[in-house]
Write an enzyme that holds these catalytic residues in place. Sequence first.
Site, PDB file in Angstrom:
ATOM      1  N   GLN A  63       1.017  -1.425  -0.338  1.00 21.63           N
ATOM      2  CA  GLN A  63       0.055   0.051  -0.300  1.00 21.63           C
ATOM      3  C   GLN A  63       1.333   1.324  -0.327  1.00 21.63           C
ATOM      4  O   GLN A  63       0.646   2.597  -0.729  1.00 21.63           O
ATOM      5  CB  GLN A  63      -0.762  -0.240   1.329  1.00 21.63           C
ATOM      6  N   THR A  64       1.861   1.484   0.823  1.00 19.95           N
ATOM      7  CA  THR A  64       2.218   2.904   1.372  1.00 19.95           C
ATOM      8  C   THR A  64       3.082   3.037  -0.133  1.00 19.95           C
ATOM      9  O   THR A  64       4.233   2.265  -0.423  1.00 19.95           O
ATOM     10  CB  THR A  64       3.688   2.564   2.352  1.00 19.95           C
TER      11      THR A  64
ATOM     12  N   GLU B 101       0.814   0.840  10.595  1.00 17.68           N
ATOM     13  CA  GLU B 101      -0.153   1.208  10.883  1.00 17.68           C
ATOM     14  C   GLU B 101      -0.692   2.108  11.432  1.00 17.68           C
ATOM     15  O   GLU B 101      -2.343   2.092  11.595  1.00 17.68           O
ATOM     16  CB  GLU B 101      -0.893   0.126  11.296  1.00 17.68           C
TER      17      GLU B 101
END
Length: 664
Positions: A141-142, A428
Amino acid sequence: MADGGGEPDQLAGERATAQFDVDGMKVAWAGSRHAVEVADRMARLVASDPVFRKDTRTMLSRKELFKDTLKKAAHAWKRIVELRLTEEEANLLRLYVDQPGYVDLHWGMFVPAIKGQGTEEQQKKWLPMAYKFQIIGCYAQTELGHGSNVQGLETTATFDPSADEFVMHSPTLTSSKWWPGGLGKASTHAVVYARLITEGKDYGIHGFIVQLRSLDDHSPLPGVTLGDIGGKFGSGAYNSMDNGVLRFDHVRIPRDQMLMRLSQVTREGKYVHSDVPKQLLYGTMVYVRQTIVADASKALSRAVCIAVRYSAIRKQFGSQDGGPETQVLNYKTQQSRLFPLLASAYAYRFVGQWLKWLYTDVTQKLEAKDYSTLPEAHACTAGLKSVTTSATADAIEECRKLCGGHGYLNSSGLPELFAVYVPACTYEGDNVQVARFLMKTVAQVATGKQPVGTIAYMGNIQHLMQCKSAVNTAEDWLNPAAIKEVFEARALRMAVNCAQNISKAPSQEEGFSELSPDLLEAAVAHVQLIIVTKFIEKLQEDIPGPGVKEQLQKLCSIYALHLLHKHLGDFLSTGCITARQGALANELLGKLYAQVRPNAVALVDAFDYTDHYLGSVLGRYDGDVYPALYEEAWKDPLNETVVPDGYQEHLRPLLKQQLKLSRL
Ligand SMILES: CCCCCCCCCCCCCC(=O)SCCNC(=O)CCNC(=O)[C@H](O)C(C)(C)COP(=O)(O)OP(=O)(O)OC[C@H]1O[C@@H](n2cnc3c(N)ncnc32)[C@H](O)[C@@H]1OP(=O)(O)O
Ligand SMILES: Cc1cc2nc3c(=O)[nH]c(=O)nc-3n(C[C@H](O)[C@H](O)[C@H](O)COP(=O)(O)OP(=O)(O)OC[C@H]3O[C@@H](n4cnc5c(N)ncnc54)[C@H](O)[C@@H]3O)c2cc1C
């Protein structure tokens, strides 16, 4: 007494002073007799297997450490298959192996992402391969330029109807995927988050399953650039993980590799959104945050176990006439720093168990298309994740300090534990996203809506906004209702203050931005209330075993009252308590520390950790600290030779030169 002044009998003596049944406490900690038994069996299985040794881990080079991680992961899998372990047993076995690696992301994020966001058909296709490790997956994702701001991700997935394929592309340097664990060297596949573009329109972030490496020789597929992002904080520690970088150069994947439970792209390229809320895209994060809260109690309890046992062994001062010195655990300062952390370990354990229940409950409701509890689940997981991880990271460092100089040695286990743990504050997300949820609730309460779940207390607004604590003696603070009332009043008043100040701002967004530090404090107050409340609720359950509940009651009071003491400014400025009541809370804390003192070692024994899992010469069960410290030192590579490498080149010439100078 052991050779050289170590005092194993010291811990036996400590254990003899316990005023409760340790086995009963093990059950309360683990959740059930069955949970104690399985955890114990898996911990011993790992501890007795030489492949899982980790005592020289901090001395390995990065390459050696990574290879060792691959070896341990493969061996763990072999044992899981050979012994036909259940999912519960397998998870525990991996926990006790205690070495971060690609498997954490494979099981912890890749599989849950497919389960949560894939259609039934997609699950049928991909999960069996993942379950058998025929493919290894990670969660990408990041990006280099965007982490917290998920909507700002730049990677694109453009639908090409002529080929019925998506084209995955990294248009800029900042769009490079950056950080995903397991991506650097191990994963063959990833769930990649990218902007979906079809019919010329950008539909925002969606998940895609993308193969990255060949299943024949593990080389990156055409158009895929992959690597590790480099060494991280501390020796050993999280460097066992191959956090990676990934770039796409127009890589094609079939249309059906878009995760399509939430929305679909048709064969013609039409975007269709189902009735599932779009926030479910973030569902994997809710899941993993819930596991991170449970992990906080594990990391904290390990550090506390080491610090308590060692503080019972370590002696300093106190004797003027050659008699025995005082155990440092007897110093009131040591107790006032250590026992709140012991209490926090129990508090996080119980709130983690509750959060797991909440997550399961929400998941069942989602399956029945009831999405009403999703916002609360998001707020609780994000809030608890943020508060418990930052408190745990601080607590591990505090435990290191409480162990004096020896706590700084790798052999104490604390430096590595800290280095492995501290990124949990960052990954997170570190923002307490619960604040927006609180502001919405305050607005709803004003319209007469009755809140439920963890925000139900806000419905009691008339009372909580004006009540004054009735505490009159130190012992009055032992009443859970007295504690709950002031924690509720503090949280509500801080939230209402924020809402009132936001309403004075030119716009709501400006108000949010301007007041974000206050909102963060209000969110922390709300999250601390949840933890206190869940501890109190735990005590209303049937807790068998002589003295077990009594000890937990003391720990619950310590947890709540140390927070009250630490955040006294909040309680005073919101008018929830008076300065005298604050002083009474502190007075009671001192008494409670004295009552916990004889039980301290037994309370950490109840975590039931093997010496292997603790990985600390200071925290050994037998307390035989000094011989172990002495022995460990000789294992250091620097001690392989008596005269160090480099002597001839760099020390000898220097010393000879000094000699010449002194003769001048
Ligand atoms: C075996 C098991 C082992 C496990 C071990 C694991 C090891 C772990 C190893 C390490 C692993 C590390 C792995 C990694 O690190 S993976 C990468 C993790 N990345 C992040 O955590 C990013 C953090 N950023 C955020 O979370 C952003 O704030 C988001 C994405 C939320 C912003 O979002 P957006 O820009 O859209 O803005 P918005 O704030 O207006 O939100 C819009 C609406 O959505 C609602 N909303 C937001 N979020 C959620 C949610 N989650 N569920 C349900 N709802 C949610 C929200 O309330 C709002 O609702 P409403 O107000 O409109 O009603
Ligand atoms: C060890 C480790 C493992 C990871 N594993 C994964 C993985 O497997 N997969 C994956 O996709 N990602 C992974 N990540 C990435 C991780 O999720 C991000 O680092 C995290 O979400 C924070 O994003 P960031 O690094 O961009 O920090 P930033 O968002 O740049 O944060 C920098 C600072 O800005 C502040 N800030 C940011 N936004 C706001 C705001 N709106 N308001 C106020 N302050 C703000 C932050 O609080 C922080 O203080 C991992 C990270 C680490 C360290």
